[in-house]
Design an enzyme around this catalytic site. Structure first.
Site, PDB file in Angstrom:
ATOM      1  N   HIS A 121       0.788  -1.192   0.009  1.00 59.95           N
ATOM      2  CA  HIS A 121       0.042   0.050   0.007  1.00 59.95           C
ATOM      3  C   HIS A 121       0.909   1.241  -0.073  1.00 59.95           C
ATOM      4  O   HIS A 121       2.073   1.285   0.407  1.00 59.95           O
ATOM      5  CB  HIS A 121      -1.147   0.040   1.140  1.00 59.95           C
ATOM      6  N   GLU A 172       0.746   4.120   1.838  1.00 64.54           N
ATOM      7  CA  GLU A 172       1.205   4.417   2.954  1.00 64.54           C
ATOM      8  C   GLU A 172       2.435   3.688   3.464  1.00 64.54           C
ATOM      9  O   GLU A 172       3.363   4.034   4.209  1.00 64.54           O
ATOM     10  CB  GLU A 172       0.182   4.571   3.916  1.00 64.54           C
ATOM     11  N   CYS A 202      -7.000   3.155   3.921  1.00 65.42           N
ATOM     12  CA  CYS A 202      -7.701   2.051   4.226  1.00 65.42           C
ATOM     13  C   CYS A 202      -7.659   1.804   5.646  1.00 65.42           C
ATOM     14  O   CYS A 202      -6.517   1.855   6.463  1.00 65.42           O
ATOM     15  CB  CYS A 202      -7.591   0.751   3.422  1.00 65.42           C
ATOM     16  N   CYS A 233      -3.836   0.195   6.351  1.00 69.77           N
ATOM     17  CA  CYS A 233      -2.964   1.134   6.530  1.00 69.77           C
ATOM     18  C   CYS A 233      -2.872   1.997   7.725  1.00 69.77           C
ATOM     19  O   CYS A 233      -1.864   2.290   8.254  1.00 69.77           O
ATOM     20  CB  CYS A 233      -2.953   2.248   5.277  1.00 69.77           C
TER      21      CYS A 233
END
Length: 244
Positions: free
Chosen positions: A51, A53, A78, A81
């Site tokens: 992801h 992040e 999300c 994350c």
């Protein structure tokens, strides 16, 4: 959000490699600026995705930063994350800007599951020396193993990607107290490679070396799964070390 930050997010979106979802997500951690972009692996389960992040935090961590002072994200993170960010030392003190709105991790994750729940007093970005030794290993890979973050499985591990021409990318294992948001060492290394503008599916990779701990090793299966999404013919080396 300052105009310059928007331009920087445009850059990190351009580095996103979303072969499955086609979403271009990006994120950056600032004081020194570290970008992140999502990375997906063709033909592999979505839980292997890096992801945005994670990628930015991983980027700052691998550049020797001791903390993150702020984060700017171009879309709401999300739950996966948010949990990954929660593993970072002092993350709850860190200002965040999401799509122009100032928030905190307390706003995003008000009732956290945190490392102390599992009896751990270390967090990601703490200084760590795991004390693992190998019979023979690249010195940079050894340094990565011994500074990796694996408080829950006690399997400090790292991966080195060697490209044609001698370029190397080394990724460290970053565990999470919720387990699933953990970032494997190969995901870490491939993310750093992609953020350098090199597509792992196109740029020639000569060798991938996984180094982990005998008796605690748990990264071989996940590493081989990701390897199947890369071009054939890459040499794979698996090293096992021991606590000194």
């Amino acid at each position: 959000m300052p105009k310059a930050k928007l331009k920087q997010n445009d850059f990190s979106q351009s580095q996103s490699q979303s072969q499955t979802s086609h979403d271009q997500l990006s994120q950056e951690a600032v004081a020194n600026l570290y970008f992140g972009a999502n990375l997906e692996f063709a033909g592999q389960a979505l839980n292997l995705t890096v992801h945005a992040e994670q990628a930015a935090i991983n980027n700052a961590w691998h550049h020797g930063e001791s903390k993150i002072t702020a984060m700017i994200i171009n879309a709401a993170p999300c739950g996966f994350c948010r949990q990954f960010i929660n593993e970072v030392r002092d993350a709850r003190l860190m200002p965040m800007n999401i799509a122009g709105k100032n928030v905190s991790l307390d706003d995003l994750l008000p009732d956290p599951f945190s490392p102390e729940v599992l009896g751990s007093n270390v967090m990601l970005f703490d200084s760590i020396d795991n004390g693992i030794v190998f019979d023979a290993i690249d010195k940079d890979l050894l340094r990565a193993v011994n500074s990796s973050y694996a408080p829950y499985t006690q399997n400090p591990s790292a991966v080195m990607i060697e490209c044609d021409g001698g370029t190397k990318f080394i990724g460290r294992y970053a565990e999470n107290c919720a387990y699933n948001p953990s970032l494997s060492p190969l995901q870490s290394a491939l993310s750093l490679m992609a953020l350098h503008g090199l597509n792992p599916n196109k740029h020639p990779i000569k060798r991938i070396t996984l180094a982990e701990v005998k008796g605690q090793a748990n990264q071989l299966g996940a590493t081989k799964n990701v390897l199947t999404s890369l071009p054939q013919g890459i040499e794979f080396v698996h090293l096992l070390g021991e606590k000194a």
